[in-house]
Design an enzyme around this catalytic site. Sequence first.
Site, mmCIF file in Angstrom:
data_model
loop_
_atom_site.group_PDB
_atom_site.id
_atom_site.type_symbol
_atom_site.label_atom_id
_atom_site.label_comp_id
_atom_site.label_asym_id
_atom_site.label_seq_id
_atom_site.Cartn_x
_atom_site.Cartn_y
_atom_site.Cartn_z
ATOM 1 N N LYS A 279 -44.595 1.606 1.958
ATOM 2 C CA LYS A 279 -43.753 1.211 0.828
ATOM 3 C C LYS A 279 -44.460 0.176 -0.027
ATOM 4 O O LYS A 279 -45.312 -0.555 0.473
ATOM 5 C CB LYS A 279 -42.466 0.558 1.365
ATOM 6 C CG LYS A 279 -41.479 1.495 2.014
ATOM 7 C CD LYS A 279 -40.248 0.729 2.476
ATOM 8 C CE LYS A 279 -39.238 1.651 3.132
ATOM 9 N NZ LYS A 279 -38.647 2.642 2.214
ATOM 10 N N ARG A 353 -34.333 10.130 9.360
ATOM 11 C CA ARG A 353 -33.843 11.463 9.729
ATOM 12 C C ARG A 353 -34.574 12.019 10.947
ATOM 13 O O ARG A 353 -34.031 12.850 11.677
ATOM 14 C CB ARG A 353 -33.908 12.405 8.518
ATOM 15 C CG ARG A 353 -35.270 12.662 7.966
ATOM 16 C CD ARG A 353 -35.239 13.205 6.540
ATOM 17 N NE ARG A 353 -35.077 12.143 5.546
ATOM 18 C CZ ARG A 353 -35.039 12.337 4.238
ATOM 19 N NH1 ARG A 353 -35.137 13.571 3.745
ATOM 20 N NH2 ARG A 353 -34.907 11.317 3.415
HETATM 21 N N1 BES Z 1 -34.742 2.915 4.933
HETATM 22 C C1 BES Z 1 -35.120 3.684 3.803
HETATM 23 C C2 BES Z 1 -33.995 3.836 2.775
HETATM 24 C C3 BES Z 1 -33.555 2.577 2.083
HETATM 25 C C4 BES Z 1 -34.091 2.221 0.861
HETATM 26 C C5 BES Z 1 -32.568 1.785 2.622
HETATM 27 C C6 BES Z 1 -33.670 1.064 0.223
HETATM 28 C C7 BES Z 1 -32.134 0.627 1.993
HETATM 29 C C8 BES Z 1 -32.680 0.257 0.793
HETATM 30 C C9 BES Z 1 -35.537 5.077 4.255
HETATM 31 O O1 BES Z 1 -36.159 5.141 5.485
HETATM 32 C C10 BES Z 1 -36.515 5.570 3.252
HETATM 33 O O2 BES Z 1 -37.579 5.013 3.164
HETATM 34 N N2 BES Z 1 -36.138 6.600 2.513
HETATM 35 C C11 BES Z 1 -36.981 7.161 1.529
HETATM 36 C C12 BES Z 1 -36.881 8.657 1.614
HETATM 37 C C13 BES Z 1 -37.916 9.396 0.805
HETATM 38 C C14 BES Z 1 -39.284 9.179 1.404
HETATM 39 C C15 BES Z 1 -37.552 10.848 0.805
HETATM 40 C C16 BES Z 1 -36.517 6.666 0.155
HETATM 41 O O3 BES Z 1 -35.315 6.541 -0.051
HETATM 42 O O4 BES Z 1 -37.368 6.374 -0.671
HETATM 43 MN MN MN Z 2 -38.260 4.834 5.328
#
Ligand code: BES
Ligand code: MN
Length: 500
Positions: A279, A353
């Site tokens: 990230k 997931r």
């Molecule tokens: N934990 C994150 C989602 C999240 C983002 C929670 C911001 C709280 C605040 C999750 O694991 C994630 O990284 N999701 C990705 C999915 C994508 C790679 C399809 C996302 O939302 O960017």
């Molecule tokens: Mn994630």
Amino acid sequence: MEIKVITGDIARVKADAIIVNFFTGQRKLDTDIAALDKALDGAISQLVRQGEIKGKLNEVTVVHSLGKLPADRVVVIGLGKKTELSFNKICGAVAETCRALRPKGITSIATIAHGAGINNLSPEVTAQAVAEGTLLGLYTFHKHITRKEDKPGEIKQLVIVSSNRVKPRLEKGSQKGRILAEATNLARDMVNEPANYMTPTRLAETATKLARSHGLKINILEHEQMAKMEMGGMLGVARGSRQPPKFIILHYKGNRDKEPGVALIGKGITFDSGGISIKPSQKMEEMKGDMAGGAAVLAAISAIARLKPKINVVAIIPATENLPDGNALKPGDVLTAMGGKTIEVISTDAEGRLVLADALGYARKLGTKHIVDAATLTGACIIALGKVCTGAFTNRQALVDKVIAAGNEAGELIWQMPMFDEYKEQNKSDVADIKNIGGRDAGAVTAAQFLAEFAEDTPWVHLDIAGTSMSDKEKAHQVKGATGVPTRTLVNLALTLAKR
Ligand code: BES
Ligand code: MN
Ligand code: ZN
């Protein structure tokens, strides 16, 4: 904090502050408040005439009694329009009031059961709202602050003053409010805790302690046992971390059925860096809260153990970190989840997931009748719904209706999202049964469709709490930081499901 119900006349109670209420458009003072007004030589009615007390929702007016009453202050809280009064409004107004009084060195407060009898609000429910609002609104997380002057005061006692007739009902309601608020605050504590403290091991230890104090059966699967059960999702995500993963299972037994009536599954990623699909560093610290679903289900089952509904409940928390490492999961890797379905990993940041796939498989193997999962699953859900409500996704309308109602009852807002089969196409993989991301469009829905594949035909609801698990402002019963959502929804749901 001590909470007790006493019978008597609020004008005779000794406390640092006594709390009464006023509604917008109200002409005459209620009997309780009129007696106080009289003792104060008309100070309250004068403030109403002058327009300082309007009754607007969450308005707080402090009147000093200067020895004219046993209590030092009378606090008038605005509850808005009488016709629009609800559990949640009482809860929020009481929370705001307690926060306003705390820095004044006030340690004891006495209150009436605000709103009882209005809009079908029972004495139980209003006392619950008062207790819940007080405990939720006063929540702080200061354990890592050593400077003393930064700590606010502490309200140590809440007395609810009642008539003889309703005392038992007020006691019952305030006790339920206490249980729900304490559970929510427990979830908040776990989520606010930094990831160097709240590791999967510490999460498992917290669960073990809770199980012991509430008489719950607990089972924690270690790496080796996860391997035996072929939990490829868990093991895949855990590969990048030096912290051992923990698959935490707690059982509450409320009836003689063999199977659980409901499985509560909570995403337990104690830190989500994204893994190899790392990230951006901006706000990455917020990813210590990626176990908010796990914290909520753990807190919920502890409250369920105290409220004792006649239903079997299992809480399942797949807990691990998601970090990059020489041994970490890579984009393109293929994993086999519990139950045998294969997953092509396109982004290692769609890790929630992957671990939930195994948790759903485990719940199904237990033969559970219903499944509800809570997960900080997608940023896309925040784009769709903001931080106002949780997104709900289901394969069974009757179950999601109950979950949404349970949320409304708690003031935890939930909005149902679509699950048309057409969305499934985006998750198709050329090399495995399914891939773990479905592209930018409808990201919250394709994530849910991925989970649906592993819930199969078990009635299931997925709650995406990415937007609602953290609050960036102090408002009503919420404070900055973790909200504890959806702890109270899950408890209410278990109580509802137990009734049939
Ligand atoms: N934990 C994150 C989602 C999240 C983002 C929670 C911001 C709280 C605040 C999750 O694991 C994630 O990284 N999701 C990705 C999915 C994508 C790679 C399809 C996302 O939302 O960017
Ligand atoms: Mn994630
Ligand atoms: Zn995550």
